[in-house]
Design a protein around this motif. Structure first.
Motif, PDB file in Angstrom:
ATOM      1  N   ALA A  95     -76.899  -7.172 -40.440  1.00 19.88           N
ATOM      2  CA  ALA A  95     -77.351  -6.471 -41.798  1.00 19.88           C
ATOM      3  C   ALA A  95     -78.851  -6.636 -42.094  1.00 19.88           C
ATOM      4  O   ALA A  95     -79.174  -5.387 -42.514  1.00 19.88           O
ATOM      5  N   GLU A  96     -79.491  -7.844 -41.941  1.00 24.46           N
ATOM      6  CA  GLU A  96     -80.705  -7.696 -41.781  1.00 24.46           C
ATOM      7  C   GLU A  96     -81.643  -6.756 -41.052  1.00 24.46           C
ATOM      8  O   GLU A  96     -82.490  -5.923 -41.509  1.00 24.46           O
ATOM      9  N   LEU A  97     -81.197  -6.957 -39.775  1.00 26.65           N
ATOM     10  CA  LEU A  97     -81.977  -5.869 -38.892  1.00 26.65           C
ATOM     11  C   LEU A  97     -81.689  -4.475 -39.426  1.00 26.65           C
ATOM     12  O   LEU A  97     -82.626  -3.719 -39.173  1.00 26.65           O
ATOM     13  N   SER A  98     -80.690  -4.150 -39.731  1.00 24.70           N
ATOM     14  CA  SER A  98     -80.268  -2.567 -40.122  1.00 24.70           C
ATOM     15  C   SER A  98     -81.270  -2.057 -41.123  1.00 24.70           C
ATOM     16  O   SER A  98     -81.193  -1.070 -41.441  1.00 24.70           O
ATOM     17  N   LYS A  99     -81.849  -3.060 -41.895  1.00 26.41           N
ATOM     18  CA  LYS A  99     -82.823  -2.931 -42.978  1.00 26.41           C
ATOM     19  C   LYS A  99     -83.946  -1.845 -42.518  1.00 26.41           C
ATOM     20  O   LYS A  99     -84.493  -1.090 -42.976  1.00 26.41           O
ATOM     21  N   ILE A 100     -84.169  -2.352 -41.263  1.00 32.50           N
ATOM     22  CA  ILE A 100     -85.618  -1.881 -40.546  1.00 32.50           C
ATOM     23  C   ILE A 100     -84.785  -1.056 -39.141  1.00 32.50           C
ATOM     24  O   ILE A 100     -85.469   0.135 -39.041  1.00 32.50           O
ATOM     25  N   ILE A 101     -84.149  -1.490 -38.494  1.00 27.51           N
ATOM     26  CA  ILE A 101     -83.888  -0.731 -37.273  1.00 27.51           C
ATOM     27  C   ILE A 101     -82.665   0.112 -37.361  1.00 27.51           C
ATOM     28  O   ILE A 101     -81.719  -0.224 -37.729  1.00 27.51           O
ATOM     29  N   ILE A 102     -82.864   1.217 -36.982  1.00 26.31           N
ATOM     30  CA  ILE A 102     -82.021   2.294 -37.202  1.00 26.31           C
ATOM     31  C   ILE A 102     -81.490   2.772 -35.826  1.00 26.31           C
ATOM     32  O   ILE A 102     -81.823   3.173 -35.164  1.00 26.31           O
ATOM     33  N   GLY A 103     -80.016   2.923 -35.974  1.00 24.18           N
ATOM     34  CA  GLY A 103     -79.416   3.596 -34.716  1.00 24.18           C
ATOM     35  C   GLY A 103     -79.321   2.995 -33.430  1.00 24.18           C
ATOM     36  O   GLY A 103     -79.390   3.339 -32.393  1.00 24.18           O
ATOM     37  N   LEU A 111     -87.972  -9.309 -35.599  1.00 25.49           N
ATOM     38  CA  LEU A 111     -87.120  -9.303 -36.615  1.00 25.49           C
ATOM     39  C   LEU A 111     -86.203 -10.109 -36.423  1.00 25.49           C
ATOM     40  O   LEU A 111     -85.550 -10.807 -37.296  1.00 25.49           O
ATOM     41  N   LEU A 112     -85.531 -10.124 -35.275  1.00 24.01           N
ATOM     42  CA  LEU A 112     -84.466 -11.065 -34.736  1.00 24.01           C
ATOM     43  C   LEU A 112     -84.971 -12.594 -35.187  1.00 24.01           C
ATOM     44  O   LEU A 112     -84.063 -13.300 -35.635  1.00 24.01           O
ATOM     45  N   SER A 113     -86.156 -12.956 -34.581  1.00 23.89           N
ATOM     46  CA  SER A 113     -86.553 -14.201 -34.784  1.00 23.89           C
ATOM     47  C   SER A 113     -86.795 -14.611 -36.311  1.00 23.89           C
ATOM     48  O   SER A 113     -86.416 -15.785 -36.684  1.00 23.89           O
ATOM     49  N   LYS A 114     -86.825 -13.511 -37.060  1.00 22.56           N
ATOM     50  CA  LYS A 114     -87.278 -13.692 -38.482  1.00 22.56           C
ATOM     51  C   LYS A 114     -85.816 -14.159 -39.208  1.00 22.56           C
ATOM     52  O   LYS A 114     -85.753 -14.843 -40.183  1.00 22.56           O
ATOM     53  N   THR A 115     -84.726 -13.815 -38.645  1.00 19.86           N
ATOM     54  CA  THR A 115     -83.409 -13.955 -39.072  1.00 19.86           C
ATOM     55  C   THR A 115     -82.878 -15.206 -39.020  1.00 19.86           C
ATOM     56  O   THR A 115     -81.942 -15.775 -39.501  1.00 19.86           O
ATOM     57  N   LEU A 137     -95.250  -4.533 -44.825  1.00 16.84           N
ATOM     58  CA  LEU A 137     -94.560  -4.855 -43.350  1.00 16.84           C
ATOM     59  C   LEU A 137     -93.073  -5.045 -43.355  1.00 16.84           C
ATOM     60  O   LEU A 137     -92.529  -5.456 -44.403  1.00 16.84           O
ATOM     61  N   PRO A 138     -92.397  -4.736 -42.204  1.00 19.55           N
ATOM     62  CA  PRO A 138     -91.126  -4.581 -41.955  1.00 19.55           C
ATOM     63  C   PRO A 138     -90.616  -6.389 -42.253  1.00 19.55           C
ATOM     64  O   PRO A 138     -89.547  -6.266 -42.691  1.00 19.55           O
ATOM     65  N   GLN A 139     -91.548  -6.951 -41.871  1.00 19.72           N
ATOM     66  CA  GLN A 139     -90.876  -8.508 -41.629  1.00 19.72           C
ATOM     67  C   GLN A 139     -90.471  -8.853 -43.116  1.00 19.72           C
ATOM     68  O   GLN A 139     -89.792  -9.900 -43.652  1.00 19.72           O
ATOM     69  N   SER A 140     -91.428  -8.331 -44.407  1.00 20.68           N
ATOM     70  CA  SER A 140     -91.255  -8.842 -45.567  1.00 20.68           C
ATOM     71  C   SER A 140     -89.965  -8.501 -45.952  1.00 20.68           C
ATOM     72  O   SER A 140     -89.573  -9.035 -46.999  1.00 20.68           O
TER      73      SER A 140
END
Length: 335
Positions: free
Chosen positions: A34-42, A76-80, A215-218
């Motif tokens: 769910a967190e990754l899907s905020k930025i990564i689509i499809g 982004l994976l590492s950020k989760t 930034l996407p990380q935020s």
């Protein structure tokens, strides 16, 4: 009346309970996605495979043209996860000491002290991994397989968890070095990332517009701790695999070694990789046992970088994925 009783008995048999409690693991995986899907689509399959590799304690090689979110997805994976992260940009002039670290003379004590390099982290992103020369690639052999680095006769252990995510561009080959087979074999998966569909690309543009330069990380929150990740990895090891399923894995891998279209087959490490990753795939789907469909899901990313086509088949335009599919079709599925 008898039919109703038979139906109720069948339903009782179908409503099985897992022998291993995977509810927390499945929830954590859903939260990360769910967190990754905020930025990564499809890129659902891409995200699933990254999570499977994370839970299998494996490394990942990501291949795709520039701009398809290889690097950002890894970051982004590492950020989760509440863990350390480092990034290394591989270049032709990079030395092994730039990756592992080096011993430096301490003027106060007149003794050499080891200054660790960026590889000493929990999640390590190596961008453009095929741009470094052979001696720098060789520096990764020990650290990827044994989770340790030997420098100046001293061995230094990596922390846990430890995962290497490498990215490479399949199109631009100038100034690159083909990764040695021994190093490729140390990657659990090779994931190929394709262009998004038109529908997904529209959504990508829209979400970028909505971020207004942020930034996407935020937008990503940490949802898992190191301790929780290690606990989930331990649960994955307990996933049940029947003997006939293990035989199914072995038969597929064995067929790669005598297939007429292949110059090089898969090693026993590939068999173990299929086993470990299929257990993790079953776990993220809430099952405490492996089924043949789990094996089919992980076979392609496990094998595509471990087998080599014969020159004749390569000239004909065949691909490793096509050969893997042929092999899967030729092996009887266990019942």
């Amino acid at each position: 009346m008898d039919n109703q009783e038979n139906t109720s008995e069948e339903n009782k048999e179908l409503n099985f309970e897992n022998r291993i409690d995977l509810s927390k693991l499945k929830t954590a995986v859903s939260q990360i996605k769910a967190e990754l899907s905020k930025i990564i689509i499809g890129q659902e399959e891409f995200m699933d495979l990254l999570l499977v590799a994370l839970l299998s304690d494996g490394h990942v090689l990501i291949e795709g043209v520039p701009g398809v979110a290889k690097t950002i997805t890894a970051k982004l994976l590492s950020k989760t996860i509440k863990t350390d992260f480092s990034r290394i940009q591989f270049t032709p002039d990079l030395m092994p000491s730039d990756v592992l670290g080096t011993s430096v003379l301490n003027m106060k004590t007149s003794e050499f002290e080891f200054k660790s390099g960026p590889i000493f982290s929990n999640m390590v992103l190596i961008d453009e991994i095929n741009r470094a020369p052979a001696k720098t690639q060789a520096a990764l052999f020990e650290v990827m397989e044994e989770r340790q680095a030997t420098v100046d006769g001293h061995t230094y252990k990596m922390g846990q968890p430890f995962m290497v995510i490498g990215t490479q561009n399949p199109v631009e080959q100038e100034g690159t070095y083909a990764l040695p087979e021994a190093q490729l074999d140390r990657f659990l998966f090779k994931i190929t990332v394709d262009y998004p569909s038109l529908k997904d690309e529209i959504k990508i543009i829209q979400t970028h517009h909505d971020r207004k330069g942020k930034l996407p990380q935020s937008y990503i929150d940490a949802v898992m701790t190191e301790k929780e990740l290690l606990d989930y990895k331990s649960k994955v090891q307990d996933i049940i695999v029947e003997e006939k399923v293990m035989k199914y894995i072995a038969e597929i891998i064995h067929k790669t070694r005598n297939h007429p279209h292949l110059f090089l087959g898969a090693s026993p490490r590939a068999s173990i990789s299929v086993l470990n990753s299929s257990k993790a795939y079953a776990a993220i789907n809430g099952r405490d046992f492996v089924i043949p469909e789990d094996i089919k899901k992980v076979l392609f990313p496990v094998l595509r970088h471990r087998i080599i086509l014969t020159p004749e088949r390569e000239m004909e335009g065949a691909t490793t994925d096509k050969v893997i599919d042929m092999i899967v079709q030729s092996v009887e599925i266990p019942r």
